[in-house]
Write a protein that holds these residues in place. Structure first.
Motif, PDB file in Angstrom:
ATOM      1  N   ILE A 112       1.044  -1.532   0.318  1.00  0.00           N
ATOM      2  CA  ILE A 112      -0.309   0.499   0.244  1.00  0.00           C
ATOM      3  C   ILE A 112       1.136   1.202   0.538  1.00  0.00           C
ATOM      4  N   ASN A 113       1.897   1.251   0.670  1.00  0.00           N
ATOM      5  CA  ASN A 113       2.611   1.945   0.702  1.00  0.00           C
ATOM      6  C   ASN A 113       3.267   2.590  -0.365  1.00  0.00           C
ATOM      7  N   ASP A 114       3.858   1.686  -1.179  1.00  0.00           N
ATOM      8  CA  ASP A 114       5.290   1.477  -2.124  1.00  0.00           C
ATOM      9  C   ASP A 114       4.922   1.406  -3.226  1.00  0.00           C
ATOM     10  N   VAL A 115       3.643   0.557  -3.566  1.00  0.00           N
ATOM     11  CA  VAL A 115       3.121   0.724  -4.763  1.00  0.00           C
ATOM     12  C   VAL A 115       1.828   1.443  -5.324  1.00  0.00           C
ATOM     13  N   ASP A 116       0.412   0.494  -4.445  1.00  0.00           N
ATOM     14  CA  ASP A 116      -0.461   1.097  -4.645  1.00  0.00           C
ATOM     15  C   ASP A 116      -1.582   0.366  -4.004  1.00  0.00           C
ATOM     16  N   GLY A 117      -2.965   1.143  -3.492  1.00  0.00           N
ATOM     17  CA  GLY A 117      -3.767   0.641  -2.433  1.00  0.00           C
ATOM     18  C   GLY A 117      -4.338   0.349  -2.688  1.00  0.00           C
ATOM     19  N   LEU A 118      -5.187  -0.019  -4.415  1.00  0.00           N
ATOM     20  CA  LEU A 118      -6.218  -0.556  -4.558  1.00  0.00           C
ATOM     21  C   LEU A 118      -5.817  -1.786  -5.016  1.00  0.00           C
ATOM     22  N   GLY A 119      -4.585  -2.146  -4.746  1.00  0.00           N
ATOM     23  CA  GLY A 119      -4.082  -3.326  -5.330  1.00  0.00           C
ATOM     24  C   GLY A 119      -3.231  -4.333  -4.719  1.00  0.00           C
ATOM     25  N   VAL A 120      -3.873  -4.338  -3.723  1.00  0.00           N
ATOM     26  CA  VAL A 120      -3.177  -4.877  -2.545  1.00  0.00           C
ATOM     27  C   VAL A 120      -3.736  -6.346  -2.549  1.00  0.00           C
ATOM     28  N   PHE A 121      -5.103  -6.540  -2.516  1.00  0.00           N
ATOM     29  CA  PHE A 121      -5.509  -8.034  -2.680  1.00  0.00           C
ATOM     30  C   PHE A 121      -4.562  -8.390  -3.897  1.00  0.00           C
ATOM     31  N   ALA A 122      -4.435  -7.608  -5.245  1.00  0.00           N
ATOM     32  CA  ALA A 122      -4.492  -8.354  -6.681  1.00  0.00           C
ATOM     33  C   ALA A 122      -3.192  -9.049  -6.114  1.00  0.00           C
ATOM     34  N   GLN A 123      -2.179  -8.129  -5.539  1.00  0.00           N
ATOM     35  CA  GLN A 123      -1.120  -8.611  -5.341  1.00  0.00           C
ATOM     36  C   GLN A 123      -0.827 -10.135  -4.583  1.00  0.00           C
ATOM     37  N   GLN A 124      -1.451  -9.963  -3.927  1.00  0.00           N
ATOM     38  CA  GLN A 124      -1.574 -11.139  -2.974  1.00  0.00           C
ATOM     39  C   GLN A 124      -2.285 -12.208  -3.663  1.00  0.00           C
ATOM     40  N   LEU A 125      -3.075 -12.156  -4.757  1.00  0.00           N
ATOM     41  CA  LEU A 125      -3.827 -13.535  -5.027  1.00  0.00           C
ATOM     42  C   LEU A 125      -2.984 -13.343  -6.018  1.00  0.00           C
ATOM     43  N   PHE A 126      -2.578 -12.535  -7.229  1.00  0.00           N
ATOM     44  CA  PHE A 126      -1.247 -12.701  -8.104  1.00  0.00           C
ATOM     45  C   PHE A 126      -0.321 -13.843  -7.479  1.00  0.00           C
ATOM     46  N   GLY A 127       0.253 -13.160  -6.248  1.00  0.00           N
ATOM     47  CA  GLY A 127       1.198 -14.372  -4.670  1.00  0.00           C
ATOM     48  C   GLY A 127       1.465 -15.543  -5.121  1.00  0.00           C
ATOM     49  N   TYR A 128       0.139 -15.643  -3.956  1.00  0.00           N
ATOM     50  CA  TYR A 128      -0.906 -16.913  -3.589  1.00  0.00           C
ATOM     51  C   TYR A 128      -1.374 -18.014  -4.447  1.00  0.00           C
ATOM     52  N   GLY A 129      -1.825 -17.162  -5.730  1.00  0.00           N
ATOM     53  CA  GLY A 129      -3.134 -18.095  -6.139  1.00  0.00           C
ATOM     54  C   GLY A 129      -2.659 -18.873  -7.349  1.00  0.00           C
ATOM     55  N   ARG A 130      -3.015 -19.375  -7.485  1.00  0.00           N
ATOM     56  CA  ARG A 130      -2.833 -21.076  -9.101  1.00  0.00           C
ATOM     57  C   ARG A 130      -3.695 -21.048  -9.712  1.00  0.00           C
ATOM     58  N   ALA A 131      -4.113 -21.215 -10.890  1.00  0.00           N
ATOM     59  CA  ALA A 131      -5.018 -22.010 -11.957  1.00  0.00           C
ATOM     60  C   ALA A 131      -6.022 -23.065 -11.440  1.00  0.00           C
TER      61      ALA A 131
END
Length: 211
Positions: A112-131
């Motif tokens: 949130i501080n370094d990049v983008d508050g609105l993308g905080v869940f998107a970033q985690q989903l991208f990192g943790y999620g798999r097809a």
């Protein structure tokens, strides 16, 4: 076939009769992901953030049914360390993997501080999620911006989306594979109905996999 748990839910909360089909469809999506050894990723804001952690708590340990590890795994534990292994064999519980995306303070605040508050869940989903995983987005309005950004990532990754919203459904209802729209429009009343809905889902999943 609709579960007895779902029938019980509708009997206790008659308002939810109009959601019965969607609750069952959401259950089937979750059953399928767990049959394939996938996981559930959950996000929401405010009270819905607390619900995200609550759901994970019900899935990652026993809710009503004992979830003992297999005798084979118990033997492996004790072969490594007799004393500690015996204790672990008696206390570990089998899980249905669920990750609340609201729970990682260092990661989320840094993003949130370094990049983008609105993308905080998107970033985690991208990192943790798999097809093949499932994203459960909880939003009383259905319009939470950080949830909607996460749905874009989910779609791009082949992750199914379940929405848990209020009566209007919002944008989330338009993109989710299944949306449970509880029939209230005021935030606290929506949240009051969300809890019995997700308890029912957790009970049905526990009975399916550990009953």
């Amino acid at each position: 076939m609709v579960s007895d748990r779902l029938k019980e839910l509708v009997n206790r909360y008659p308002l939810l009769v109009e959601c019965e089909k969607d609750i069952w469809e959401a259950y089937l999506v979750l059953e399928d992901v767990y049959k394939k050894n996938g996981k559930l990723l959950i996000a929401g804001n405010g009270g819905s953030a607390a619900d995200s952690e609550h759901i994970a708590g019900e899935l990652m340990k026993h809710f009503k049914i004992e979830r003992k590890v297999s005798p084979e795994f118990a033997q492996k534990l004790m072969a490594i360390d007799q004393e500690r292994g015996r204790r672990l064999a008696g206390n570990l519980e089998c899980s249905l993997m669920a990750i609340p995306l609201v729970a990682h303070e260092a990661l989320t605040t840094a993003y949130i501080n370094d990049v983008d508050g609105l993308g905080v869940f998107a970033q985690q989903l991208f990192g943790y999620g798999r097809a093949g995983d499932v994203f459960l987005g909880i939003s009383t309005s259905g319009n939470s911006r950080n949830i909607m950004y996460a749905t874009v990532v989910a779609r791009a990754m082949g992750i199914k989306i379940i929405g848990l919203t209020g009566k209007n459904g919002g944008e989330l209802a338009k993109v989710a594979d299944v949306t449970i729209k509880v029939p209230e429009t005021e935030t606290y009343r929506i949240q009051e109905l969300h809890l019995p809905v997700y308890h029912c889902l957790c009970l049905m999943l526990e009975e399916r996999f550990f009953g």
